[in-house]
Design a protein around this motif. Structure first.
Motif, PDB file in Angstrom:
ATOM      1  N   GLN A 345     -36.232  32.052 -19.560  1.00  0.00           N
ATOM      2  CA  GLN A 345     -35.783  31.759 -20.930  1.00  0.00           C
ATOM      3  C   GLN A 345     -34.522  30.893 -20.986  1.00  0.00           C
ATOM      4  O   GLN A 345     -34.422  29.984 -21.797  1.00  0.00           O
ATOM      5  CB  GLN A 345     -35.551  33.075 -21.678  1.00  0.00           C
ATOM      6  N   LYS A 346     -33.562  31.200 -20.116  1.00  0.00           N
ATOM      7  CA  LYS A 346     -32.311  30.438 -20.186  1.00  0.00           C
ATOM      8  C   LYS A 346     -32.535  28.969 -19.827  1.00  0.00           C
ATOM      9  O   LYS A 346     -32.007  28.072 -20.476  1.00  0.00           O
ATOM     10  CB  LYS A 346     -31.258  31.063 -19.259  1.00  0.00           C
ATOM     11  N   GLU A 347     -33.353  28.749 -18.799  1.00  0.00           N
ATOM     12  CA  GLU A 347     -33.649  27.361 -18.423  1.00  0.00           C
ATOM     13  C   GLU A 347     -34.378  26.636 -19.542  1.00  0.00           C
ATOM     14  O   GLU A 347     -34.168  25.446 -19.767  1.00  0.00           O
ATOM     15  CB  GLU A 347     -34.542  27.353 -17.182  1.00  0.00           C
ATOM     16  N   ILE A 348     -35.234  27.365 -20.219  1.00  0.00           N
ATOM     17  CA  ILE A 348     -36.001  26.759 -21.316  1.00  0.00           C
ATOM     18  C   ILE A 348     -35.056  26.402 -22.465  1.00  0.00           C
ATOM     19  O   ILE A 348     -35.092  25.299 -23.004  1.00  0.00           O
ATOM     20  CB  ILE A 348     -37.121  27.715 -21.764  1.00  0.00           C
ATOM     21  N   LEU A 349     -34.183  27.355 -22.828  1.00  0.00           N
ATOM     22  CA  LEU A 349     -33.250  27.092 -23.933  1.00  0.00           C
ATOM     23  C   LEU A 349     -32.295  25.951 -23.590  1.00  0.00           C
ATOM     24  O   LEU A 349     -31.811  25.249 -24.475  1.00  0.00           O
ATOM     25  CB  LEU A 349     -32.464  28.366 -24.271  1.00  0.00           C
ATOM     26  N   ALA A 350     -32.035  25.779 -22.308  1.00  0.00           N
ATOM     27  CA  ALA A 350     -31.119  24.713 -21.877  1.00  0.00           C
ATOM     28  C   ALA A 350     -31.777  23.334 -21.973  1.00  0.00           C
ATOM     29  O   ALA A 350     -31.104  22.311 -21.919  1.00  0.00           O
ATOM     30  CB  ALA A 350     -30.677  24.966 -20.430  1.00  0.00           C
ATOM     31  N   HIS A 351     -33.103  23.304 -22.101  1.00  0.00           N
ATOM     32  CA  HIS A 351     -33.831  22.035 -22.048  1.00  0.00           C
ATOM     33  C   HIS A 351     -33.692  21.262 -23.366  1.00  0.00           C
ATOM     34  O   HIS A 351     -33.826  21.845 -24.450  1.00  0.00           O
ATOM     35  CB  HIS A 351     -35.307  22.309 -21.756  1.00  0.00           C
ATOM     36  N   ALA A 352     -33.468  19.968 -23.257  1.00  0.00           N
ATOM     37  CA  ALA A 352     -33.239  19.127 -24.451  1.00  0.00           C
ATOM     38  C   ALA A 352     -34.453  19.089 -25.376  1.00  0.00           C
ATOM     39  O   ALA A 352     -34.315  18.797 -26.570  1.00  0.00           O
ATOM     40  CB  ALA A 352     -32.876  17.711 -24.025  1.00  0.00           C
ATOM     41  N   ALA A 353     -35.646  19.390 -24.856  1.00  0.00           N
ATOM     42  CA  ALA A 353     -36.845  19.323 -25.697  1.00  0.00           C
ATOM     43  C   ALA A 353     -36.926  20.485 -26.686  1.00  0.00           C
ATOM     44  O   ALA A 353     -37.685  20.433 -27.649  1.00  0.00           O
ATOM     45  CB  ALA A 353     -38.092  19.311 -24.814  1.00  0.00           C
ATOM     46  N   VAL A 354     -36.161  21.557 -26.439  1.00  0.00           N
ATOM     47  CA  VAL A 354     -36.252  22.743 -27.310  1.00  0.00           C
ATOM     48  C   VAL A 354     -35.347  22.565 -28.537  1.00  0.00           C
ATOM     49  O   VAL A 354     -34.150  22.319 -28.406  1.00  0.00           O
ATOM     50  CB  VAL A 354     -35.884  24.024 -26.530  1.00  0.00           C
ATOM     51  N   GLY A 355     -35.955  22.717 -29.714  1.00  0.00           N
ATOM     52  CA  GLY A 355     -35.204  22.498 -30.953  1.00  0.00           C
ATOM     53  C   GLY A 355     -35.063  23.738 -31.815  1.00  0.00           C
ATOM     54  O   GLY A 355     -34.328  23.732 -32.794  1.00  0.00           O
ATOM     55  N   GLY A 356     -35.763  24.818 -31.454  1.00  0.00           N
ATOM     56  CA  GLY A 356     -35.676  26.040 -32.255  1.00  0.00           C
ATOM     57  C   GLY A 356     -36.245  27.206 -31.463  1.00  0.00           C
ATOM     58  O   GLY A 356     -37.001  27.020 -30.519  1.00  0.00           O
ATOM     59  N   PHE A 357     -35.871  28.427 -31.886  1.00  0.00           N
ATOM     60  CA  PHE A 357     -36.235  29.616 -31.113  1.00  0.00           C
ATOM     61  C   PHE A 357     -36.649  30.729 -32.071  1.00  0.00           C
ATOM     62  O   PHE A 357     -35.837  31.192 -32.880  1.00  0.00           O
ATOM     63  CB  PHE A 357     -34.999  30.027 -30.280  1.00  0.00           C
ATOM     64  N   VAL A 358     -37.920  31.119 -32.002  1.00  0.00           N
ATOM     65  CA  VAL A 358     -38.366  32.313 -32.723  1.00  0.00           C
ATOM     66  C   VAL A 358     -38.171  33.474 -31.751  1.00  0.00           C
ATOM     67  O   VAL A 358     -38.845  33.553 -30.725  1.00  0.00           O
ATOM     68  CB  VAL A 358     -39.844  32.196 -33.155  1.00  0.00           C
ATOM     69  N   THR A 359     -37.212  34.344 -32.065  1.00  0.00           N
ATOM     70  CA  THR A 359     -36.792  35.367 -31.100  1.00  0.00           C
ATOM     71  C   THR A 359     -36.850  36.756 -31.714  1.00  0.00           C
ATOM     72  O   THR A 359     -36.668  36.908 -32.924  1.00  0.00           O
ATOM     73  CB  THR A 359     -35.351  35.084 -30.616  1.00  0.00           C
ATOM     74  N   HIS A 360     -37.073  37.762 -30.860  1.00  0.00           N
ATOM     75  CA  HIS A 360     -37.027  39.138 -31.370  1.00  0.00           C
ATOM     76  C   HIS A 360     -35.590  39.522 -31.720  1.00  0.00           C
ATOM     77  O   HIS A 360     -35.359  40.539 -32.345  1.00  0.00           O
ATOM     78  CB  HIS A 360     -37.633  40.108 -30.352  1.00  0.00           C
ATOM     79  N   GLY A 361     -34.641  38.695 -31.305  1.00  0.00           N
ATOM     80  CA  GLY A 361     -33.266  38.936 -31.696  1.00  0.00           C
ATOM     81  C   GLY A 361     -32.566  39.988 -30.872  1.00  0.00           C
ATOM     82  O   GLY A 361     -31.673  40.679 -31.357  1.00  0.00           O
ATOM     83  N   GLY A 362     -32.954  40.137 -29.601  1.00  0.00           N
ATOM     84  CA  GLY A 362     -32.130  40.916 -28.675  1.00  0.00           C
ATOM     85  C   GLY A 362     -30.818  40.155 -28.518  1.00  0.00           C
ATOM     86  O   GLY A 362     -30.799  38.912 -28.577  1.00  0.00           O
ATOM     87  N   TRP A 363     -29.737  40.865 -28.342  1.00  0.00           N
ATOM     88  CA  TRP A 363     -28.439  40.199 -28.391  1.00  0.00           C
ATOM     89  C   TRP A 363     -28.258  39.190 -27.250  1.00  0.00           C
ATOM     90  O   TRP A 363     -27.656  38.129 -27.436  1.00  0.00           O
ATOM     91  CB  TRP A 363     -27.323  41.237 -28.414  1.00  0.00           C
ATOM     92  N   ASN A 364     -28.811  39.499 -26.080  1.00  0.00           N
ATOM     93  CA  ASN A 364     -28.675  38.540 -24.976  1.00  0.00           C
ATOM     94  C   ASN A 364     -29.396  37.237 -25.307  1.00  0.00           C
ATOM     95  O   ASN A 364     -28.888  36.147 -25.040  1.00  0.00           O
ATOM     96  CB  ASN A 364     -29.233  39.123 -23.672  1.00  0.00           C
ATOM     97  N   SER A 365     -30.584  37.352 -25.894  1.00  0.00           N
ATOM     98  CA  SER A 365     -31.336  36.146 -26.267  1.00  0.00           C
ATOM     99  C   SER A 365     -30.560  35.334 -27.294  1.00  0.00           C
ATOM    100  O   SER A 365     -30.524  34.100 -27.232  1.00  0.00           O
ATOM    101  CB  SER A 365     -32.697  36.516 -26.840  1.00  0.00           C
ATOM    102  N   ILE A 366     -29.936  36.022 -28.237  1.00  0.00           N
ATOM    103  CA  ILE A 366     -29.160  35.324 -29.274  1.00  0.00           C
ATOM    104  C   ILE A 366     -28.003  34.557 -28.621  1.00  0.00           C
ATOM    105  O   ILE A 366     -27.774  33.380 -28.904  1.00  0.00           O
ATOM    106  CB  ILE A 366     -28.630  36.332 -30.318  1.00  0.00           C
ATOM    107  N   LEU A 367     -27.283  35.218 -27.740  1.00  0.00           N
ATOM    108  CA  LEU A 367     -26.142  34.549 -27.095  1.00  0.00           C
ATOM    109  C   LEU A 367     -26.608  33.364 -26.252  1.00  0.00           C
ATOM    110  O   LEU A 367     -25.957  32.317 -26.216  1.00  0.00           O
ATOM    111  CB  LEU A 367     -25.359  35.539 -26.232  1.00  0.00           C
ATOM    112  N   GLU A 368     -27.749  33.548 -25.572  1.00  0.00           N
ATOM    113  CA  GLU A 368     -28.267  32.443 -24.756  1.00  0.00           C
ATOM    114  C   GLU A 368     -28.625  31.253 -25.650  1.00  0.00           C
ATOM    115  O   GLU A 368     -28.327  30.097 -25.336  1.00  0.00           O
ATOM    116  CB  GLU A 368     -29.500  32.914 -23.960  1.00  0.00           C
ATOM    117  N   SER A 369     -29.229  31.538 -26.786  1.00  0.00           N
ATOM    118  CA  SER A 369     -29.607  30.478 -27.716  1.00  0.00           C
ATOM    119  C   SER A 369     -28.360  29.736 -28.221  1.00  0.00           C
ATOM    120  O   SER A 369     -28.335  28.501 -28.275  1.00  0.00           O
ATOM    121  CB  SER A 369     -30.371  31.099 -28.890  1.00  0.00           C
ATOM    122  N   LEU A 370     -27.339  30.497 -28.560  1.00  0.00           N
ATOM    123  CA  LEU A 370     -26.122  29.871 -29.073  1.00  0.00           C
ATOM    124  C   LEU A 370     -25.397  29.085 -27.981  1.00  0.00           C
ATOM    125  O   LEU A 370     -24.802  28.047 -28.244  1.00  0.00           O
ATOM    126  CB  LEU A 370     -25.191  30.931 -29.681  1.00  0.00           C
TER     127      LEU A 370
END
Ligand code: UPG
Length: 471
Positions: A345-370
């Motif tokens: 997930q972190k590598e994916i979120l780091a990728h320039a092609a990713v423009g949005g994230f539909v997430t279950h909203g676990g706090w780690n996922s949120i921080l990674e997205s931000l």
């Protein structure tokens, strides 16, 4: 004299263990060698958890840092638990004698005990041994404020929160709709609720609360915790916002298949869908997601998997065929990728092609997205995620709202997903533009916070000094 040690007691779930280990390592680094780290390892119930924990420990042991792992003897799990919060809390409680023996038997002087927020029963052990104790909150400050406030709220609200009139008052947050409260808070008769009230009450007995958040992200609620508005009549705990604690490792040498697929997509064109360590894949819901994505016309990367405990084997293409509408994979070959296993997930979120994230909203996922400046559309499922979804939209402004039907197992209809994906991804969407701008702002704030002189860097410095002083 031997270097004083900080003893960590994490719970085994990945979202907790990794966060706490990383926070511990940062504390170690910040102390400049004045502290060492000892991790008490609870033998988790279930084989899949045991091997996952063992893999994390092997990695850390190879890191060469001054970290020791002390394995606590196995304990028979409690029977007849109604939910995960009760189970974790009671299971940890059964380790009291082992924790006492381990802490008092360490060769190094113990400077502090840091407890995962599910482990507040161990505050008794810290008191008996006269060791200062801190609580580590793996979630956000909003959740911490709610827990601190819960013992009083319990008295103030006589009915179930779902039946109360008006909004829930949590200092530092806008009025919270009862429908946005965490799952364990929604049923007062359930022991999960009783345990949440218990932990919230005990937080104030700790010397301080360490939170994996960033001051700039949750300024008003952190202020409310710090100045005692969440705990009237009780001295406010010292608060240390030390986040974002995330272990961003260098990308794998051979790029993951998801990353290679992203390499071929235009910048900010792909919406990622990923639902945490438990995954999420009921057939009815998978159909809706598939239709919603297809109709949105946007490129997608969809991590489609169920809980790992359901079996070691990840679903095959044939299994996916059963979950997805007929012909979906063929029709969307050019539009998206369905990944049927755990994804980086972190590598994916780091990728320039990713423009949005539909997430279950676990706090780690949120921080990674931000951390990577990716705006979100939260789809809360369990634990405190409904509250996270509320704060992401109403306080932080880094997400577009999506309508989730809590009464129907958090169901999202295809049309609603399509609308939310368009709002999140399209250039001319006002909602999306605001979320993108805010996410970019928070990316900068998060990175600055952990640099020298930043808010989290300073908080970690204060914590380290406080612990060393008491050692
Ligand atoms: N992850 C992957 N690949 C996947 C799925 C997940 O790498 O395919 C990683 C993800 O990057 C993240 C972690 O797994 O680092 C998931 O953590 P999180 O987003 O916090 O979700 P949970 O594992 O569900 O976390 C639990 C609770 C959540 C809470 C969190 C911290 O469910 O509600 O905020 O713990 O307390």
């Amino acid at each position: 004299m031997a270097t004083p040690t900080v003893v960590l007691l994490p719970v085994w779930a990945a979202g907790h263990l990794m966060s706490m280990l990383d926070a511990g390592k940062r504390l170690l680094a910040r102390s400049g060698g004045a502290l060492s780290l000892t991790v008490l390892v609870v033998q988790p119930p279930g084989e899949s958890h045991r091997s996952e924990v063992a893999a994390h420990i092997r990695r850390e042991e190879a890191s060469g840092l001054d970290i020791r792992f002390h394995h606590l003897p196995a304990v028979e799990p409690p029977a007849d638990c109604l939910g995960i919060e009760e189970f974790v809390s009671r299971f940890v409680q059964l380790h009291a004698a082992h924790v006492r023996a381990a802490v008092s038997g360490l060769a190094r002087p113990v400077a502090a005990l840091v407890l995962d927020f599910f482990c507040t029963t161990m505050l008794d052990v810290s008191r008996e041994l006269a060791v200062p104790a801190y609580v580590y909150v793996t979630a956000d400050a909003a959740f911490c404020a709610l827990l601190l406030r819960l013992p009083a709220l319990h008295e103030e609200v006589a009915v179930e929160f779902g039946e109360m009139e008006g909004m829930v008052d949590v200092p530092g947050l806008p009025p919270v709709p009862p429908s946005c409260l965490p799952v364990p808070v929604m049923d007062k008769k359930n022991p999960n609720y009783t345990w949440f009230v218990y932990h919230g009450r005990r937080f104030t007995e700790a010397k301080g609360v360490i939170i994996n958040t960033v001051t700039e992200l949750e300024r008003s609620v952190l202020a409310a915790i710090g100045d005692g508005r969440c705990t009237p009549g009780v001295p406010a705990p010292a608060v240390y916002p030390v986040g974002p604690v995330l272990s961003v490792t260098p990308p794998a040498e051979r790029p993951h298949e998801c990353v290679r697929w992203l390499d071929a997509q235009p910048p900010a064109s792909v919406v990622l869908l990923c639902f945490g360590s438990m995954g999420f894949s009921t057939a009815a819901q998978a159909h809706e997601i598939a239709h919603g994505l297809e109709r949105s016309g946007h490129r997608f990367l969809w991590v489609l998997r169920g809980p790992p405990a359901a079996g070691a084997r990840e679903p095959s293409d044939a299994d996916l065929g059963k979950l997805l509408p007929e012909g979906f994979l063929g029709r969307t070959k050019e539009q998206g990728l369905v990944w049927p296993a755990k994804a980086p997930q972190k590598e994916i979120l780091a990728h320039a092609a990713v423009g949005g994230f539909v997430t279950h909203g676990g706090w780690n996922s949120i921080l990674e997205s931000l951390w990577f400046g990716v705006p979100m559309a939260p789809w809360p499922l369990y634990a405190e995620q409904h509250l996270n979804a509320f704060t992401l939209v109403a306080c932080m402004g880094v997400a577009v709202a999506m309508e989730v039907d809590r009464e129907r197992n958090n169901f999202v209809a295809a049309a609603e997903l399509e609308r939310a994906v368009k709002a999140l991804m399209e250039r001319d969407s006002e909602e999306g533009r605001r979320a993108r701008e805010k996410a970019a702002e928070m990316k900068a704030a998060c990175r600055k916070a952990v640099e020298e002189g930043g808010s989290s860097y300073s908080a970690l410095g204060r914590l380290s000094e406080e612990i060393i002083k008491g050692a």
